[in-house]
Design a protein around this motif. Structure first.
Motif, PDB file in Angstrom:
ATOM      1  N   ASP A 127       2.579   4.697   2.423  1.00  0.00           N
ATOM      2  CA  ASP A 127       1.298   5.057   2.827  1.00  0.00           C
ATOM      3  C   ASP A 127       0.584   6.577   2.939  1.00  0.00           C
ATOM      4  OD1 ASP A 127       0.588   1.205   3.074  1.00  0.00           O
ATOM      5  OD2 ASP A 127       2.731   1.896   4.026  1.00  0.00           O
ATOM      6  N   TRP A 180      -3.837  -9.221  -4.458  1.00  0.00           N
ATOM      7  CA  TRP A 180      -2.125  -9.188  -4.606  1.00  0.00           C
ATOM      8  C   TRP A 180      -2.591 -10.503  -5.720  1.00  0.00           C
ATOM      9  CZ3 TRP A 180      -0.058 -14.165  -3.107  1.00  0.00           C
ATOM     10  CH2 TRP A 180      -0.518 -14.650  -2.537  1.00  0.00           C
ATOM     11  N   SER A 227       7.011   0.446   0.005  1.00  0.00           N
ATOM     12  CA  SER A 227       5.694   0.511   0.494  1.00  0.00           C
ATOM     13  C   SER A 227       6.108   1.940   0.936  1.00  0.00           C
ATOM     14  CB  SER A 227       5.800  -0.590   1.890  1.00  0.00           C
ATOM     15  OG  SER A 227       6.358  -1.305   1.433  1.00  0.00           O
ATOM     16  N   ALA A 274      -2.416  -4.188  -3.342  1.00  0.00           N
ATOM     17  CA  ALA A 274      -2.677  -2.897  -2.297  1.00  0.00           C
ATOM     18  C   ALA A 274      -3.653  -3.308  -1.215  1.00  0.00           C
ATOM     19  CB  ALA A 274      -4.355  -2.741  -3.520  1.00  0.00           C
ATOM     20  N   GLN A 275      -3.147  -2.322  -0.806  1.00  0.00           N
ATOM     21  CA  GLN A 275      -3.508  -2.260   0.948  1.00  0.00           C
ATOM     22  C   GLN A 275      -4.897  -1.077   1.195  1.00  0.00           C
ATOM     23  OE1 GLN A 275      -0.004  -5.120   2.802  1.00  0.00           O
ATOM     24  NE2 GLN A 275      -0.422  -2.928   3.822  1.00  0.00           N
ATOM     25  N   PRO A 327       1.661  -6.148  -7.719  1.00  0.00           N
ATOM     26  CA  PRO A 327       1.751  -5.226  -6.371  1.00  0.00           C
ATOM     27  C   PRO A 327       0.493  -5.505  -5.083  1.00  0.00           C
ATOM     28  CG  PRO A 327       1.586  -3.802  -8.180  1.00  0.00           C
ATOM     29  CD  PRO A 327       1.998  -4.801  -9.075  1.00  0.00           C
ATOM     30  N   ARG A 331      -7.040  -6.731   1.221  1.00  0.00           N
ATOM     31  CA  ARG A 331      -5.602  -6.453   1.329  1.00  0.00           C
ATOM     32  C   ARG A 331      -5.745  -7.114  -0.991  1.00  0.00           C
ATOM     33  NH1 ARG A 331      -0.375  -8.868   4.114  1.00  0.00           N
ATOM     34  NH2 ARG A 331      -2.425  -9.884   5.666  1.00  0.00           N
ATOM     35  N   VAL A 375       0.809   0.492  -0.743  1.00  0.00           N
ATOM     36  CA  VAL A 375       0.365  -0.657  -2.323  1.00  0.00           C
ATOM     37  C   VAL A 375       2.327  -0.644  -1.909  1.00  0.00           C
ATOM     38  CG1 VAL A 375       1.347   1.430  -3.460  1.00  0.00           C
ATOM     39  CG2 VAL A 375       0.391  -1.046  -4.568  1.00  0.00           C
ATOM     40  N   ARG A 376       2.127  -2.135  -2.137  1.00  0.00           N
ATOM     41  CA  ARG A 376       3.596  -2.830  -1.706  1.00  0.00           C
ATOM     42  C   ARG A 376       4.108  -3.111  -3.510  1.00  0.00           C
ATOM     43  NH1 ARG A 376       2.889  -0.722   1.811  1.00  0.00           N
ATOM     44  NH2 ARG A 376       2.197  -1.406   3.934  1.00  0.00           N
ATOM     45  N   ILE A 377       4.824  -1.884  -3.409  1.00  0.00           N
ATOM     46  CA  ILE A 377       5.632  -2.105  -5.386  1.00  0.00           C
ATOM     47  C   ILE A 377       6.766  -2.931  -5.197  1.00  0.00           C
ATOM     48  CG2 ILE A 377       6.130  -0.926  -7.346  1.00  0.00           C
ATOM     49  CD1 ILE A 377       4.841   1.437  -5.918  1.00  0.00           C
TER      50      ILE A 377
END
Length: 297
Positions: A257, A57, A255, A289-290, A287, A55, A272-274
């Motif tokens: 995926d 962030w 989110s 990123a994963q 954001p 991750r 990604v978690r925006i």
């Protein structure tokens, strides 16, 4: 009736059961071929899953060109989950973190090392049927332990709290989770509460409630797409009972995926978690990123 799922289970069993053994793929054992990330798997006795997640962030506290402090983190989590019973999954997660903190004066601190270990348990308290259930309800509980070492700069002074990979506190959590399966679709929802205790320098993160809802569409056994909404409502942190100037409030992320299975019992997930709603006090977030890999033994 989920005839395609039962047919897949039968085919897997026929292909993977040799004359002298009883090995089977995870999809066969749980009766559902849905691709799942770590923590979302269906349980069956003896299931052992290993995973790693990367991750990246960051966030910025304060006002730009005035009192801003920027935090950036790159984190790798290594986790193992084991089901000693059909209704119980135990998990341990160990993070490796690299952090950089820079303030408006361009002063910078960097710290990296092992973070605080998380241990958790998920008990499935209801399912609509024993094999290949359409609905699962579980109770989740766990605690973050103060295993991360306290890092120091080259001159021997301790790094600031934001540059440390561990908080030095014992932080319990608990909540509920639901999973549903409808053919090529699957759904999930969870609500978790976190109650941090005091750690180093009498600092305590604020209590928080985190929710997650999502839907996944899987047109084949090899790949799937998922869309979720994650949120966090939290109190401001405090030091010795005095609230911090930053933080506290509410933030929500959209989110998306993609999940892909390059081989049996292997799932790769990228997403990604925006942040789409940010009502945190004087905090702006990047954001998240994963990238993760899960493997069933």
């Amino acid at each position: 009736m989920r005839t395609p799922n039962l047919l897949l289970a039968a085919v897997c069993a026929a292909l993977l059961t040799p004359a002298s053994g009883a090995w089977a793929c995870a999809s066969c054992a749980c009766g559902d071929p849905t691709l799942t990330s770590m923590g979302g798997e269906q349980p069956f006795e003896g299931r052992l899953r290993l995973s790693t997640m990367l991750r990246a962030w960051g966030h910025t506290e304060g006002q730009q060109n005035l009192d801003a402090q920027r935090l950036r983190e790159l984190r790798m989590d290594v986790a193992v989950a084991y089901a000693p019973r059909p209704w119980l999954v135990l998990a341990v997660n160990l993070p490796l973190q690299a952090r950089e903190v820079r303030d408006v004066s361009l002063a910078r601190e960097r710290g990296w090392g092992l973070g605080d270990v998380d241990v958790s348990a998920k008990a499935f308290v209801w399912r609509d049927r024993d094999f290949s259930p359409d609905n699962l309800l579980s109770v989740v509980g766990g605690v973050k332990l103060p295993t991360g070492p306290r890092l120091a700069a080259r001159d021997g002074t301790a790094l600031g709290l934001d540059a440390q990979p561990g908080s030095g506190s014992v932080d319990p959590m608990g909540g509920l989770a639901w999973q549903g399966f409808r053919g090529s679709w699957s759904f999930m929802a969870s609500v978790l509460g976190f109650l941090p205790t005091r750690g180093r320098e009498d600092f305590r993160l604020g209590a928080s409630v985190r929710t997650s809802v999502g839907a996944q569409y899987q047109p084949s056994t090899r790949w799937a797409v998922r869309l979720g909404l994650d949120s966090r409502a939290e109190r401001a942190a405090d030091t010795a009972g005095v609230s911090e100037e930053y933080g506290g409030g509410f933030i929500a992320y959209v989110s998306p995926d993609v999940l892909f299975s390059p081989g049996m019992d292997v799932v790769v997930q990228a997403g990604v978690r925006i942040p789409v709603v940010n009502q945190l006090r004087r905090v702006s977030s990047t954001p998240i990123a994963q990238l993760s890999l899960a493997y069933d033994l």
